[in-house]
Structure formats: structure tokens, C-alpha cells
Write a protein that holds these residues in place. Structure first.
Motif, PDB file in Angstrom:
ATOM      1  N   GLY A  54      12.256  20.056 -15.904  1.00  0.00           N
ATOM      2  CA  GLY A  54      13.444  20.125 -15.784  1.00  0.00           C
ATOM      3  C   GLY A  54      14.049  18.861 -15.179  1.00  0.00           C
ATOM      4  N   GLU A  78      13.003  25.119 -21.643  1.00  0.00           N
ATOM      5  CA  GLU A  78      13.482  23.802 -21.634  1.00  0.00           C
ATOM      6  C   GLU A  78      13.740  23.046 -23.081  1.00  0.00           C
ATOM      7  N   TYR A 195      17.204  24.732 -10.696  1.00  0.00           N
ATOM      8  CA  TYR A 195      16.251  24.547 -11.506  1.00  0.00           C
ATOM      9  C   TYR A 195      15.415  25.688 -11.989  1.00  0.00           C
TER      10      TYR A 195
END
Length: 270
Positions: A54, A78, A195
């Protein structure tokens, strides 16, 4: 001076296509630990850099040379952001994840040996690829371990670790199902609390196994006459020589973009 374009020249399709591409160049492997939040990444402009997972959240301060993903859950969650990476960045993933991030320009899928994750009879330490002809990398409990092998194959020297805190804690609010953790609150383990924020899934890290892997990498680099140093402020990574961040970035190259601008400014007008 080698540039990012030198890495993606010819659209590399296998690990061997990166062999020696930036021999002798310094490289920075930028982890995602909380220490990174307090660091100024501006000195990395113009350097060979690796970022992970990330790390697209750092886009205002870092456009990496190579972006890597190892974990399947991360690749899935992601996927959209990985597809939207800066065109100048080469995305490197295991071939096992090609169904999540299919082959495309600017992507390189590399076979990975996962034996270090064998739940029954794992090796004491992971393998380490030094010869691109091997065609595969060895997993080592951290995506940064894959990057250390890619940097070695590319000929990078020295290689500097940043943001490798190796200091994880499981939030009391997290839901755990086997090796998979689902967050329900802010993330204390990375530079951005979002995150692995609420609803995000991740694998519980095994820091003892990560430490073994990083020490193995440091030993391999030293055996081949190359330098691997840790410029992370603080953290629990031991067994890798430390170097202050200011010293690690001394005599840094000028960013290519500024060089082009300067050249243009000096060129005579017609």
C-alpha cells in the motif's frame, strides 16, 4: 547515469531481463513501518527505490522505481491502486498472482519459491537468489526480502533499508481467524493509520522468521562483497549493519527531471 527507463526498457518479461541493469547503483528499499511517517523522503529523488503493497499512499513524496507485492490478500485488496501506479514504476509480483494483476506493460511476474512458509517442515532459513538465471525468487516472510534479491540481481550496491521497523503488535480489537487478521480500528503498524484500517485483511507477521531472513540477506551481500545497511531510525532489526539516513543519502544524484529542465534552460533559443 542509469534511470528508471533503463529498468523497463524492452518491457522485461522475466527476472533475467533485469540482470545487471543498474550495476553499481545505490538502491533504497523503503518499508512501510511507522518510522517512515517521520522521515523526509525528498533525498530519495533520483535514486533507485523499491516500495511495497500500500505504499501508493506515499505518492506525494515517493514515486518508486519498483513496486512489489508478495501477499495474496494485499494483491487482491490493492488491485485497483496497483493498476493505477505511476507509469514510471515497474510493478513486480509473483506469477501466482497473475490472475489478480494480469500481465500488462509495466508489470513483471516472477516465480516464487514459497518453501519458507511450509507449515510442517519449513527450512531453517530461506533461499536467496543471486543469479537471475535461476528465474525465481525465494519468499522470506517479508516482501522486502524479495526486493533484496531483485536489487542484488540488478547489481545494486550499496542497498539501504528504510522503514523496516520489524515491530508489529496485534491490536486487541482485531479479529483473528487462523493466520488471517481483520482490522476493526486504526493501524498502529504502518506509516499511515489507514494502511490496514477497519475492514482490511492481513496475515499475522512472524517477526522471528523475518529477522532470520534479513540476516541471511546481509550475510549473502557481505559474502559477495556488497553492502546492505539499515538506515531505519530505531526499530528491532538487528544483524544488519546500521548507517544514519543522512550518511546513506550523502552525495545523492540529481533527479533526472531537474537535469532535463536545467539543460532546457541553458539551451540557446532559435
Amino acid at each position: 547515469m542509469a534511470t528508471r527507463a533503463d529498468l523497463v526498457r524492452g518491457r522485461p518479461r522475466r527476472l533475467a531481463d533485469l540482470a545487471g541493469r543498474v550495476a553499481g547503483r545505490r538502491a533504497f528499499i523503503v518499508g512501510n513501518g511507522p518510522s517512515l511517517a517521520a522521515m523526509d523522503l525528498a533525498p530519495l529523488a533520483g535514486e533507485i527505490t523499491f516500495a511495497f503493497n500500500g505504499a501508493w499512499r506515499l505518492r506525494e513524496s515517493l514515486v518508486p522505481t519498483i513496486h512489489m507485492v508478495e501477499d495474496r490478500l494485499v494483491a487482491e485488496e490493492e488491485a485497483a491502486h496497483l493498476a493505477a501506479l505511476d507509469p514510471a514504476t515497474l510493478l513486480v509480483l509473483p506469477t501466482d498472482h497473475a490472475d489478480v494483476s494480469p500481465p500488462a506493460p509495466g508489470r513483471l511476474h516472477v516465480p516464487v519459491d514459497w518453501s519458507y512458509y511450509d507449515p510442517l517442515r519449513p527450512p531453517r532459513e530461506p533461499g536467496f537468489t543471486t543469479n537471475a538465471a535461476a528465474g525465481r525468487l525465494h519468499a522470506g516472510q517479508s516482501v522486502a526480502y524479495l526486493a533484496l534479491q531483485v536489487a542484488f540481481v540488478m547489481g545494486c550496491d550499496p542497498v539501504v533499508l528504510l522503514g523496516i521497523d520489524l515491530d508489529y503488535r496485534l491490536p486487541a480489537s482485531a479479529r483473528v481467524a487462523g493466520p488471517v487478521v481483520t482490522s476493526t480500528a486504526a493501524d498502529p503498524n504502518h506509516f499511515d493509520p489507514a494502511y490496514f484500517g477497519p475492514g482490511r485483511r492481513w496475515h499475522l507477521p512472524k517477526t522471528d522468521r523475518m529477522l532470520v531472513a534479513f540476516r541471511r540477506a546481509a550475510r549473502v551481500y557481505a559474502e559477495h562483497g556488497r553492502r546492505l545497511v539499515n538506515a531505519t531510525p530505531g526499530g528491532r532489526l538487528t544483524g544488519v549493519p546500521r548507517l544514519a539516513y543522512t550518511a546513506a543519502t550523502a552525495d545523492r544524484p540529481r533527479p533526472a527531471r531537474r537535469q532535463r529542465q536545467a539543460t532546457s534552460a541553458q539551451a540557446p533559443t532559435a
